[in-house]
Design a protein around this motif. Structure first.
Motif, PDB file in Angstrom:
ATOM      1  N   ALA A   1      25.322   2.927  22.745  1.00  0.00           N
ATOM      2  CA  ALA A   1      26.279   1.085  22.984  1.00  0.00           C
ATOM      3  C   ALA A   1      24.966   0.190  23.637  1.00  0.00           C
ATOM      4  N   ALA A   2      23.954   1.180  24.417  1.00  0.00           N
ATOM      5  CA  ALA A   2      23.333   0.436  25.433  1.00  0.00           C
ATOM      6  C   ALA A   2      21.813   0.565  24.742  1.00  0.00           C
ATOM      7  N   ASP A   3      21.333   1.219  23.995  1.00  0.00           N
ATOM      8  CA  ASP A   3      20.192   1.254  22.888  1.00  0.00           C
ATOM      9  C   ASP A   3      20.524   0.391  21.925  1.00  0.00           C
ATOM     10  N   LEU A   4      21.281   0.149  21.799  1.00  0.00           N
ATOM     11  CA  LEU A   4      21.572  -0.796  20.221  1.00  0.00           C
ATOM     12  C   LEU A   4      21.401  -2.172  20.903  1.00  0.00           C
ATOM     13  N   ALA A   5      22.314  -2.547  22.019  1.00  0.00           N
ATOM     14  CA  ALA A   5      21.547  -3.689  23.112  1.00  0.00           C
ATOM     15  C   ALA A   5      20.262  -4.928  23.220  1.00  0.00           C
ATOM     16  N   MET A   6      19.137  -2.992  23.485  1.00  0.00           N
ATOM     17  CA  MET A   6      18.467  -3.080  24.254  1.00  0.00           C
ATOM     18  C   MET A   6      17.561  -3.594  22.409  1.00  0.00           C
ATOM     19  N   ALA A   7      17.643  -2.884  21.698  1.00  0.00           N
ATOM     20  CA  ALA A   7      17.002  -3.136  20.687  1.00  0.00           C
ATOM     21  C   ALA A   7      17.190  -4.661  20.088  1.00  0.00           C
ATOM     22  N   MET A   8      18.236  -4.800  20.296  1.00  0.00           N
ATOM     23  CA  MET A   8      19.041  -6.771  19.642  1.00  0.00           C
ATOM     24  C   MET A   8      18.224  -7.408  20.404  1.00  0.00           C
ATOM     25  N   GLU A   9      18.113  -6.855  21.534  1.00  0.00           N
ATOM     26  CA  GLU A   9      17.483  -8.368  22.317  1.00  0.00           C
ATOM     27  C   GLU A   9      15.713  -7.854  22.444  1.00  0.00           C
ATOM     28  N   ALA A  10      15.336  -6.646  22.048  1.00  0.00           N
ATOM     29  CA  ALA A  10      13.986  -6.822  21.809  1.00  0.00           C
ATOM     30  C   ALA A  10      13.576  -8.063  20.718  1.00  0.00           C
ATOM     31  N   ARG A  11      14.283  -8.099  19.995  1.00  0.00           N
ATOM     32  CA  ARG A  11      14.626  -8.061  17.956  1.00  0.00           C
ATOM     33  C   ARG A  11      15.260  -9.939  18.345  1.00  0.00           C
ATOM     34  N   CYS A  12      14.806 -10.019  19.317  1.00  0.00           N
ATOM     35  CA  CYS A  12      15.136 -11.625  20.354  1.00  0.00           C
ATOM     36  C   CYS A  12      16.508 -11.865  19.470  1.00  0.00           C
ATOM     37  N   TYR A  13      17.655 -11.882  19.519  1.00  0.00           N
ATOM     38  CA  TYR A  13      19.082 -11.629  19.123  1.00  0.00           C
ATOM     39  C   TYR A  13      19.670 -12.051  20.404  1.00  0.00           C
ATOM     40  N   ARG A  14      20.098 -13.841  19.223  1.00  0.00           N
ATOM     41  CA  ARG A  14      21.016 -15.004  20.710  1.00  0.00           C
ATOM     42  C   ARG A  14      22.113 -15.440  20.155  1.00  0.00           C
ATOM     43  N   GLY A  15      22.625 -14.658  19.369  1.00  0.00           N
ATOM     44  CA  GLY A  15      23.945 -15.109  18.745  1.00  0.00           C
ATOM     45  C   GLY A  15      23.993 -15.779  17.755  1.00  0.00           C
ATOM     46  N   GLY A  16      24.993 -16.634  16.582  1.00  0.00           N
ATOM     47  CA  GLY A  16      25.255 -17.201  15.564  1.00  0.00           C
ATOM     48  C   GLY A  16      24.191 -18.372  15.362  1.00  0.00           C
ATOM     49  N   GLU A  17      24.134 -18.853  16.725  1.00  0.00           N
ATOM     50  CA  GLU A  17      23.800 -20.273  16.249  1.00  0.00           C
ATOM     51  C   GLU A  17      22.038 -20.681  15.492  1.00  0.00           C
ATOM     52  N   GLY A  18      22.305 -21.338  14.797  1.00  0.00           N
ATOM     53  CA  GLY A  18      21.106 -20.662  13.830  1.00  0.00           C
ATOM     54  C   GLY A  18      20.372 -20.277  12.700  1.00  0.00           C
ATOM     55  N   ARG A  19      20.936 -18.664  12.910  1.00  0.00           N
ATOM     56  CA  ARG A  19      20.701 -17.682  12.094  1.00  0.00           C
ATOM     57  C   ARG A  19      20.788 -17.940  10.638  1.00  0.00           C
ATOM     58  N   THR A  20      19.440 -17.540  10.316  1.00  0.00           N
ATOM     59  CA  THR A  20      19.557 -17.477   8.699  1.00  0.00           C
ATOM     60  C   THR A  20      19.942 -16.410   7.922  1.00  0.00           C
ATOM     61  N   ARG A  21      20.164 -15.749   6.868  1.00  0.00           N
ATOM     62  CA  ARG A  21      21.083 -14.530   6.233  1.00  0.00           C
ATOM     63  C   ARG A  21      19.710 -14.216   5.359  1.00  0.00           C
ATOM     64  N   MET A  22      19.656 -12.353   4.892  1.00  0.00           N
ATOM     65  CA  MET A  22      18.625 -12.022   4.069  1.00  0.00           C
ATOM     66  C   MET A  22      18.787 -12.117   3.268  1.00  0.00           C
ATOM     67  N   ASN A  23      20.327 -11.486   3.129  1.00  0.00           N
ATOM     68  CA  ASN A  23      20.402 -11.398   1.631  1.00  0.00           C
ATOM     69  C   ASN A  23      22.105 -12.394   1.660  1.00  0.00           C
ATOM     70  N   ALA A  24      21.249 -14.081   1.215  1.00  0.00           N
ATOM     71  CA  ALA A  24      22.547 -15.134   1.463  1.00  0.00           C
ATOM     72  C   ALA A  24      23.162 -14.817   0.095  1.00  0.00           C
ATOM     73  N   VAL A  25      24.497 -14.745   0.141  1.00  0.00           N
ATOM     74  CA  VAL A  25      25.323 -14.437  -1.150  1.00  0.00           C
ATOM     75  C   VAL A  25      25.905 -16.407  -2.034  1.00  0.00           C
ATOM     76  N   GLU A  26      26.025 -15.917  -3.110  1.00  0.00           N
ATOM     77  CA  GLU A  26      26.594 -17.808  -3.116  1.00  0.00           C
ATOM     78  C   GLU A  26      27.201 -17.136  -4.291  1.00  0.00           C
ATOM     79  N   PHE A  27      28.412 -17.623  -4.661  1.00  0.00           N
ATOM     80  CA  PHE A  27      28.995 -18.416  -5.783  1.00  0.00           C
ATOM     81  C   PHE A  27      28.779 -17.746  -7.233  1.00  0.00           C
ATOM     82  N   GLY A  28      29.132 -16.413  -7.997  1.00  0.00           N
ATOM     83  CA  GLY A  28      28.206 -16.680  -9.708  1.00  0.00           C
ATOM     84  C   GLY A  28      29.372 -17.389  -9.849  1.00  0.00           C
ATOM     85  N   LYS A  29      28.909 -16.712 -11.590  1.00  0.00           N
ATOM     86  CA  LYS A  29      30.157 -16.488 -13.106  1.00  0.00           C
ATOM     87  C   LYS A  29      31.291 -15.709 -12.339  1.00  0.00           C
ATOM     88  N   GLY A  30      30.886 -14.407 -11.878  1.00  0.00           N
ATOM     89  CA  GLY A  30      31.910 -13.738 -11.614  1.00  0.00           C
ATOM     90  C   GLY A  30      33.216 -13.609 -11.082  1.00  0.00           C
TER      91      GLY A  30
END
Ligand SMILES: Nc1ncnc2c1ncn2[C@@H]1O[C@H](COP(=O)(O)OP(=O)(O)O)[C@@H](O)[C@H]1O
Ligand SMILES: [Mg+2]
Lengths: 284, 269
Positions: B216-245
């Motif tokens: 947990a400590a390692d992960l928290a550090m790794a997330m902080e090092a990548r500037c994680y600060r909650g959900g506000e304004g976050r975008t997605r790498m793989n945005a999912v959209e509704f399709g025909k299926g």
């Protein structure tokens, strides 16, 4: 104790979509009191093989014998034999749990039914063997120690069970050069004092070349080579194709030989290698 | 090790049409499937639900045998439910031994409940079998985002679930490793009375907690090092959209629910 492995295979998650063949038809014999080095790329199956020899997992097929008794069965003899095999896992410091160092090291002997007094004696002896003063550090919490000390306490925890076969799975992984040297010294010490059969898994070819009587090379779950260090490290190309290197001395000597120098390449001792180079230079 | 045999909630890798549906579609579809199971009051209705499920299974490429394995873990629950219904339902007696009696209604109800439970488990297993845990929590987050205005921290909850799911295999591996290390020192996790067994868990639990905190400590550090600060304004790498299926899947689900309601109205057997 002599160790014999016969057509040993192991498949993880058999019958599942992600099953892995970790070991395939392994056969070898290890003589009592020898030190055997086991080398192979990460994921080649070394740890799995070691767990079989200590009877912790069941083979998919094949058998393992220690001193003539088959390991990993539910019988009394098999369990007795397995007790004489001690295994130090990769990163063993993560198994520490007791309040004090002494109690943690006593855990093994306690489980094997020795009296509290005997347990303490064995624990103290084991701690001394790994270079930790039981009177000074015995009352410490294992979590207060330095990384290298934790590692040595964990090794003492296995030594306290006085194994006749000692398996060391990458005992120097992640240590600084000093911690590394300390562990090697401990291994030498154990050999001299108790003469157990030792299996040493390592990525350090220098250590293997310096210490091993026999070397096993595992590649993709198969036993690729089985011989003396000189025999194994002479097959340089094959080793390279498995992603394995040579001891630093033979690496240097091979490079010199490749440039046309008339020189031996099967030397694993630094001084001896230096003499050989000097000799070859004078000859030129 | 028995720990490795748990298949409930596991992901079965694949690239089928079912795998590639939007996670929201699968979540809603599963809810509709479960709702249908509770609307249905006849075996005929169950047959329709079972057929729909079978179609999805076939389409997904998950072997039926593998799906059925998931039932093993809850077999006791199924048997228990069936037994209670079999012996406890009052009605026309068909068989009796001492104070134990089986009634016609009991047989009917016990079969009914067992089928409902089995379909329920198989249906929800299909969700986790065909959806990566991370995708699933992603879907949950997006489904619950509208409730954010009401104070529901959708992103934080989803992130916590993602992390928890991500580390379950890691902790299982760690458990396996520590158990073996202690077994090699003669620890016994399998025999003794309840008290001894509980005490015997200490050599496993202490190192496991230490590991969990370290991770947990390692992960928290790794997330902080990548500037994680909650959900506000976050975008997605793989945005999912509704399709025909997804639209097709919704149509099928709606049809199934309609059938379920219809079967109830028409009083099929
Ligand atoms: N508990 C396990 N479950 C499934 N697969 C495993 C498990 N342990 C190891 N493996 C797989 O078995 C193979 C051999 O692993 P291992 O014996 O740990 O190799 P090594 O010690 O040489 O790195 C690897 O492919 C690894 O992914
Ligand atoms: Mg390993």
């Amino acid at each position: 104790m002599q160790i014999r492995v016969e057509s040993l295979s192991h498949i993880y998650a058999e019958g599942m979509p992600f099953e892995t063949v970790a070991l395939e038809d392994i056969n070898f014999t290890i003589e009592s009191g020898s030190l055997t080095g086991i080398i192979g790329h990460t994921g080649s199956g070394k740890s799995t093989l070691m767990m079989h020899i200590s009877g912790l997992i069941k083979p998919s097929s094949g058998r393992v014998y220690a001193g003539g008794t088959q390991i990993g069965l539910k019988t009394k003899e098999s369990r007795e034999a397995a007790r004489k095999i001690g295994i130090v896992f990769q990163y063993p410091e993560y198994q520490l749990f007791e309040e004090t160092v002494l109690k943690d090291v006593s855990f093994g002997p306690k489980n094997f039914g020795f009296s509290p007094q005997e347990c303490e004696e064995k624990a103290k002896k084991a701690l001394e063997l790994v270079g930790i003063d039981p009177d000074e550090k015995g009352k410490f919490s294992p979590f207060e120690l330095s990384g290298g000390e934790k590692r040595r306490v964990a090794i003492a925890g296995v030594l306290a069970t006085e194994p006749e076969v000692l398996i060391l799975d990458e005992p120097t992984a992640g240590l600084d050069p000093r911690g590394h040297r300390e562990i090697l010294k401990i291994i030498e010490q154990i050999r001299r004092l108790h003469k157990p059969t030792i299996l040493l898994v390592s990525h350090n070819m220098d250590d293997i070349a310096a210490m091993a009587d026999q070397v096993l090379v595992i590649d993709g779950g198969r036993l690729a080579m089985d011989g003396t260090a000189a025999e194994v490290f002479a097959r340089r190309e094959e080793l390279a194709s498995m992603g394995l290197g040579l001891p630093s001395t033979s690496s240097l000597l091979s490079a010199l030989a490749a440039r046309g120098m008339e020189i031996r390449t099967d030397i694993f001792d630094e001084d001896e290698a230096a003499r050989e180079i000097a000799r070859a230079l004078r000859q030129d | 090790m028995a720990i490795k045999d748990i298949t409930l909630g596991q992901y079965f890798p694949g690239e089928s049409a079912v795998h590639s549906l939007d996670p929201r579609t699968k979540l809603i579809g599963t809810v509709i499937f479960i709702a249908s199971l509770f609307v249905v009051d006849s075996f005929g209705g169950f047959a329709v639900c079972a057929l729909c499920l079978l179609a999805v299974v076939k389409l997904s490429g998950v072997p039926l045998r593998f799906l059925m394995r998931g039932l093993r873990a809850v077999l006791i629950l199924i048997i228990f439910t069936a037994a209670i219904n079999l012996f406890m339902t009052p009605g026309v007696e068909v068989w009796r031994l001492g104070f134990i009696k089986v009634t016609e209604e009991g047989i009917y109800r016990s079969a009914f409940m067992a089928i409902r439970l089995v379909l329920l488990i198989l249906g929800s297993s299909m969700l986790t079998l065909t959806t990566k845990p991370v995708t699933l929590t992603d879907g949950l987050e997006r489904l619950f985002r509208p409730f954010g205005k009401l104070g529901l921290p959708a992103h934080e909850l989803a992130m916590m679930m993602t992390i928890a799911l991500r580390f379950i295999p890691t902790l299982l591996d760690e458990t396996d490793r520590i158990m073996k290390a202690q077994m090699a020192r003669g620890a016994d996790f399998e025999s003794g009375n309840l008290r001894e067994r509980a005490r015997g868990l200490i050599p496993l639990l202490v190192p496991l907690f230490v590991s969990a905190f370290r991770i947990a400590a390692d992960l928290a550090m790794a997330m902080e090092a990548r500037c994680y600060r909650g959900g506000e304004g976050r975008t997605r790498m793989n945005a999912v959209e509704f399709g025909k299926g997804d639209y097709a899947a919704f149509a099928l689900c709606a049809m199934m629910l309609a059938f379920a309601i219809l079967s109830r109205k028409l009083n099929w057997f």
